[in-house]
Design an enzyme around this catalytic site. Structure first.
Site, PDB file in Angstrom:
ATOM      1  N   THR A  57       1.104   6.160  -1.618  1.00 28.70           N
ATOM      2  CA  THR A  57       0.736   4.951  -0.885  1.00 28.70           C
ATOM      3  C   THR A  57       0.259   3.868  -1.835  1.00 28.70           C
ATOM      4  OG1 THR A  57       0.054   6.324   0.978  1.00 28.70           O
ATOM      5  CG2 THR A  57      -0.699   4.056   0.977  1.00 28.70           C
TER       6      THR A  57
ATOM      7  N   TYR B 151       5.381   6.104  11.739  1.00 19.27           N
ATOM      8  CA  TYR B 151       6.068   5.268  12.717  1.00 19.27           C
ATOM      9  C   TYR B 151       6.802   6.078  13.787  1.00 19.27           C
ATOM     10  CZ  TYR B 151       8.584   1.467  14.906  1.00 19.27           C
ATOM     11  OH  TYR B 151       9.061   0.579  15.839  1.00 19.27           O
TER      12      TYR B 151
ATOM     13  N   TYR C 185       0.661  15.831   2.844  1.00 19.43           N
ATOM     14  CA  TYR C 185      -0.227  14.673   2.783  1.00 19.43           C
ATOM     15  C   TYR C 185      -0.540  14.241   4.210  1.00 19.43           C
ATOM     16  CZ  TYR C 185      -1.723   9.866   1.530  1.00 19.43           C
ATOM     17  OH  TYR C 185      -2.420   8.689   1.386  1.00 19.43           O
TER      18      TYR C 185
ATOM     19  N   ARG D  96      -2.912   5.990   8.628  1.00 19.07           N
ATOM     20  CA  ARG D  96      -1.683   5.250   8.305  1.00 19.07           C
ATOM     21  C   ARG D  96      -0.477   5.741   9.104  1.00 19.07           C
ATOM     22  NH1 ARG D  96      -1.577   1.917   3.873  1.00 19.07           N
ATOM     23  NH2 ARG D  96      -3.403   1.952   2.513  1.00 19.07           N
TER      24      ARG D  96
ATOM     25  N   LYS E   1      -3.075  17.249   0.420  1.00 23.74           N
ATOM     26  CA  LYS E   1      -3.961  16.109   0.202  1.00 23.74           C
ATOM     27  C   LYS E   1      -4.420  15.676   1.585  1.00 23.74           C
ATOM     28  CE  LYS E   1      -4.131  11.230  -1.106  1.00 23.74           C
ATOM     29  NZ  LYS E   1      -3.359  10.034  -1.566  1.00 23.74           N
TER      30      LYS E   1
ATOM     31  N   ILE F 286      -6.898  13.404  -5.181  1.00 20.70           N
ATOM     32  CA  ILE F 286      -5.842  12.434  -5.495  1.00 20.70           C
ATOM     33  C   ILE F 286      -6.459  11.076  -5.198  1.00 20.70           C
ATOM     34  CG2 ILE F 286      -3.546  11.593  -4.931  1.00 20.70           C
ATOM     35  CD1 ILE F 286      -2.697  14.455  -4.391  1.00 20.70           C
TER      36      ILE F 286
END
Length: 293
Positions: free
Chosen positions: A43, A106, A132, A137, A162, A204
């Site tokens: 990201t 999305y 992840y 997000r 993560k 991370i």
């Protein structure tokens, strides 16, 4: 499998294009300062606005410049399963140690869809996968039961997570459901200390772009069970963790890098714009608090 301070590297731009020379300098600096692995095209690396050709070139350059000194966890996530597999296959050939695969954004898949997505990647590539989870997000949350199911279905492929959910109870949930050997990495700098105390092996990190030596020393203090030293470093870093998100990321971290690395621009790619004056002020104050300027 992975531990320590692992920067989610920015992708430097100059006049709209990937600044390869600046990126190579960044990779070298990160390794010299103690980072234990590198993550290109996450990201923070603005992967969502890179073409596939740019995406692959950034990964390739990172692996070339690291030259085996530290492992590279290549950002391979996509909301298109076939495109994620394309990134994974490229990264495997280029020499990545693993692929960081975000939950598809999305599309908003169900938990069954998430299992199908990650299973497809695990069954069609032999590159180890770091899951992840960042529901702020992606909207879709990679639930604990789903993580446990995936790790048990594909133990040789799905090796780490993560977690940027902000829910620290998940560390224990994953340990109970999968086992202590499953690698858990924090995706939130400000939660790195309690995440490690719960059983995490590192972070991370966005902040590590700017403060790699401090972040590396912070992890070393944690690993040595030196809580006094870890708290002292955490206190120095804490304002910087929040400053990195004082405006739309990665604008603040790129501005910060332009302050601490000569010749590094703060250029970002639309729809991200350079950070505001209040954000710059917050970054400046945090850098001064940390002793970085």
């Amino acid at each position: 499998m992975f531990s320590g301070s692992i920067p989610a590297l920015v992708t430097p731009f100059r006049d709209g294009s990937f600044d390869e020379a600046a990126f190579r300098r960044l990779v070298d600096w990160q390794i010299e300062q103690g980072s234990k692995a590198l993550v290109p095209c996450g990201t923070t690396g603005e992967a969502s606005t890179l073409s596939n050709a740019e995406h692959h070139r950034v990964i390739e350059v990172c692996i070339e410049q690291a030259a085996g000194r530290v492992p590279v966890i290549a950002g391979c996530g996509s909301n298109d399963t076939r495109n994620a597999l394309l990134h994974m296959n490229f990264s495997k050939k280029a020499g990545a140690a693993a692929g960081l695969c975000v939950a598809p954004y999305y599309n908003r898949p169900s938990q069954a869809g998430l299992i199908a997505h990650f299973s497809y990647l695990a069954e069609n590539s032999d590159l180890p996968i770091v899951l992840y989870n960042v529901p702020a997000r992606t909207v879709t949350d990679l639930e604990d039961e789903t993580v446990v199911a995936l790790a048990k279905m594909h133990p040789d492929r799905i090796v780490a997570i993560k977690d940027a959910s902000g829910d620290l109870s998940r560390v224990a949930d994953h340990r109970m459901g999968i086992g202590k050997e499953f690698c858990q990495l924090s995706g939130n700098d400000e939660l790195w200390l309690p995440h490690s105390a719960a059983g995490g092996s590192g972070c991370i990190s966005v902040t590590a772009n700017v403060a790699p030596a401090l972040c590396a020393a912070f992890h070393e203090a944690i690993a040595a069970n030196d809580l006094v030293q870890a708290r002292e470093i955490n206190d120095r870093l804490f304002p910087l963790h929040y400053a990195m998100f004082s405006d739309a990321s990665p604008a603040p971290v790129k501005y910060a890098l332009s302050r601490v690395m000569e010749g590094f621009t703060d250029e970002v790619r639309l729809p991200i714009v350079p950070c505001s004056e209040p954000a710059r002020k917050q970054v400046d104050e945090a850098l001064e608090h940390a002793g970085l300027v």
